[in-house]
Design a protein around this motif. Structure first.
Motif, PDB file in Angstrom:
ATOM      1  N   GLN A 628       0.826  -1.211   0.000  1.00 10.22           N
ATOM      2  CA  GLN A 628       0.000   0.000   0.000  1.00 10.22           C
ATOM      3  C   GLN A 628       0.857   1.257   0.000  1.00 10.22           C
ATOM      4  O   GLN A 628       0.500   2.269  -0.605  1.00 10.22           O
ATOM      5  N   LYS A 629       2.008   1.201   0.672  1.00  9.21           N
ATOM      6  CA  LYS A 629       2.919   2.346   0.642  1.00  9.21           C
ATOM      7  C   LYS A 629       3.491   2.545  -0.753  1.00  9.21           C
ATOM      8  O   LYS A 629       3.652   3.684  -1.214  1.00  9.21           O
ATOM      9  N   THR A 632       1.410   4.562  -3.037  1.00 11.11           N
ATOM     10  CA  THR A 632       1.348   6.020  -2.788  1.00 11.11           C
ATOM     11  C   THR A 632       2.576   6.735  -3.344  1.00 11.11           C
ATOM     12  O   THR A 632       2.599   7.962  -3.375  1.00 11.11           O
TER      13      THR A 632
END
Length: 681
Positions: A628-629, A632
């Motif tokens: 998920q990081k 981003t």
């Protein structure tokens, strides 16, 4: 050597900095790169680094990332040390009245040769490996004795490590037995004025022929500062210039006096050792040192470049920092779980709610990530594989996850985490310091990007740099002024400098480097197309991931495929920015953090694959959080937004630098601790 021949030996990164007008940075980077290469050669590093191969190929075998088991004998030795330390702690004898590590604690653990843990047996040490030391460091930190772990790490990495690699036989025979016996050794690099910037060290030595010794000068803002384990009567390795006006660095080992002294009629040298006043590493000795005409025996100079020795030692130092980070995070997890199990919240015990569970899971994941990267780096080091990129990722990821875990522990435990008796509170300043010591995290990531892309840049980006070099000089061969310098070729340069830009484009079209780059692009585009079925096929069909648990297979493929994509991302950054990339730190940092997250995911997955079921569950959770990081941290598609951010930042910085920021102009700054001579508050 002529200036032209010097330039030809420099990397493209150095030449690009010089071409963009950043001459001081170019000079410093050239020295750093030279020292890094020499340190790698000293360490016997031969193969291309793991990070470079994962991005640019050839793809490494999966077994290379799978941890190998540790020696059962080393586990027994480690447990004996931990038991001795815990016993001393339980009896209230681990710390002195002022909160420092006690002599009783040091004696108790050194019954098992902890201060000589990695020192060869022929010099009185235990002869253990750095991987075994990392396991010990982690467990010491996890059991509430982080200060002891810090002390041992410094003793055996930047202390004994450099001496073992670069010291003469006589120096090893003299000093290594003393270290194994438990005599502390400090490493003095940091200075009041220049911090940890080794190329700007102002401490210097002059040779005193009459007394056959070196004379050390580190007065005023050349004082050595924040030197862990530096104490009266202790050993120390000092980084100093070989002459006041010399650029070459030397490394000297000496024993500090038992007392401070002033230079005068009865004494031909001055010396002082005073507490530095830092809030971090509170249980450790941490000092500010002053030397004035201080004598060091001629035979105590390490016959090597001081910067090279520093880089050699830092690689293992950063791995030990990662091991300690894992230990601290395990400590936080234990405290958070204990509190959450016993504390009633709204609707029942805190441990039963999803958000506290997430915080605890993040702490455990951060600990596993730090451990995995540490052991992967050390395993690569044992195989004599270059650690370019990986050593920096290991340190940055460990320090970053430690701060995140600190915040998670505070959210679970609440106000009690701020209590002076809380182990969370006791380690708070040190957790923050880990992002600064041995290199500030963001700068380390920028260095990592430079290292892992150096082969590509030096091979394929020479054409554009050479062309820009040629058009950024006037008819007499002198560099043009900054306002006339072309940093990138495009529509903007064509409108502003049409003649020079057209000449540059024509030269570029006939450059062999450009056509080599186009050939590289075609080759890798074909390879990626041929590899496309591997990305589409179910991961369970891939033999490469056959030995991974089902919950971890997809994360391994995701991380590896995204790492392979980063070669195109970096190419895109070069095309977009060209010479401006030397100043575009924000997009390079985003790019570097993306690589850090992907490498962390791979390390966690492969470490989890050979672990127990509970650790596999932690590995899967951390891999998902890292994925998920990654999502981003978009780079190329975010360039318009990044450029808008940089423009907004430059405007704000303009007001700040010109003292026109009304938000702070009416506030009187406090005096900076350990101020230096030309500081203007």
């Amino acid at each position: 050597m002529t200036k032209q021949s010097e330039d030809s030996q420099d990397s493209i990164s150095v030449r690009a900095l010089r071409s963009s007008g950043n001459l001081k940075y170019a000079e410093e980077l050239a020295a750093i790169e030279s020292a890094e290469k020499a340190a790698d050669k000293q360490g016997g590093k031969r193969s291309t680094s793991l990070v470079q191969r994962l991005i640019y190929g050839p793809q490494p075998d999966s077994y290379e990332m799978r941890p190998t088991p540790s020696d059962p004998k080393s586990r027994i030795h480690k447990e004996q040390i931990i038991d001795a330390a815990k016993d001393c702690l339980s009896r209230g004898q681990a710390f002195t009245a002022d909160g420092k590590l006690s002599s009783e604690l040091r004696s108790a653990v050194n019954e098992y040769n902890v201060y000589g843990y990695t020192i060869p047996q022929e010099f009185g040490g235990a002869g253990s490996s750095y991987r075994e030391l990392a396991e010990l460091e982690e467990d010491i930190a996890a059991n509430g004795l982080g200060g002891l772990a810090v002390e041992i790490s410094g003793q055996l990495t930047i202390g004994a490590g450099g001496l073992i690699a670069y010291g003469s036989d006589e120096q090893k025979s003299l000093f290594l037995p003393l270290l194994a016996e438990g005599q502390l050794m400090a490493f003095a690099l940091t200075e009041v004025k220049v911090g940890v910037n080794a190329k700007k060290v102002s401490t210097y030595v002059e040779f005193d022929e009459a007394n056959d010794c070196w004379r050390l000068f580190a007065t005023g803002d050349s004082n050595k500062l924040y030197i862990t384990s530096a104490k009266h009567g202790g050993l120390i390795a000092v980084v100093a210039r070989l002459g006041q006006d010399s650029r070459k660095l030397g490394l000297f080992i000496t024993q500090l006096p038992e007392n401070d002294s002033q230079k005068g009629l009865d004494n031909d040298f001055g010396f002082s050792c005073q507490p530095s006043g830092t809030e971090a590493f509170q249980t450790n000795i941490n000092s500010r040192l002053s030397f004035d005409n201080f004598p060091i025996p001629e035979s105590n100079r390490i016959d090597a470049d001081g910067l090279e020795v520093l880089f050699y030692s830092l690689a293992m130092g950063r791995c030990m920092l990662s091991a300690m980070s894992a230990g601290f995070q395990r400590l936080y997890a234990s405290e958070a779980v204990n509190y959450a199990k016993h504390r009633d919240g709204v609707g029942g015990r805190v441990i039963n709610h999803e958000l506290p569970q997430l915080s605890i899971g993040q702490i455990l994941g951060g600990a596993l990530q730090s451990r995995s990267l540490c052991h992967l780096s050390l395993q690569q080091n044992e195989q004599h594989i270059n650690l370019s990129g990986l050593r920096d990722i290991t340190k940055s990821a460990a320090a970053g996850s430690l701060l995140e875990s600190l915040s998670c522990a505070e959210r679970v435990i609440g106000g009690r985490s701020l209590n002076q008796d809380s182990p969370v509170s006791a380690t708070r300043a040190t957790a923050h310091a880990f992002s600064i010591v041995e290199g500030e995290n963001d700068l380390i990531i920028l260095g990592m990007v430079r290292e892992i892309t150096s082969n590509f840049v030096n091979t394929y980006m020479t054409g554009i740099l050479t062309v820009l070099d040629e058009i950024n000089v006037d008819s007499q061969g002198n560099p043009v002024s900054d306002d006339k310098r072309i940093l990138s070729l495009g529509l903007k340069s064509l409108f502003k400098f049409p003649g020079r830009s057209l000449r540059a484009i024509l030269k570029l079209l006939i450059s062999k480097s450009l056509w080599a780059l186009l050939a590289w692009m075609l080759k890798h585009a074909i390879l990626d197309i041929l590899a496309l079925p591997k990305r589409i096929l179910p991961v369970s069909w891939r033999p490469r991931y056959a030995k991974l648990p089902p919950a971890l297979k997809a994360y391994a493929r995701y991380a590896e495929s995204r790492l392979q994509d980063q070669k195109w991302t970096y190419l895109g950054l070069n095309i977009f920015y060209q010479l401006r990339l030397t100043r575009a730190q924000i997009p390079l940092l985003i790019f570097g953090k993306r690589i850090e997250f992907l490498m962390s995911m791979l390390a966690v997955v492969y470490a989890g694959s050979v672990a127990t079921e509970d650790i596999q569950a932690v590995a899967a959770l951390q891999a998902e959080l890292l994925k998920q990081k990654v999502k981003t941290k978009r780079v190329l598609r975010s360039l318009p937004a990044i450029e808008k951010l940089r423009r907004r930042l430059q405007r704000v910085s303009g007001f700040v630098k010109s003292d026109d920021c009304s938000m702070i102009n009416d506030i009187e700054p406090h005096t900076i601790p350990h101020a230096w001579s030309d500081l203007k508050n």
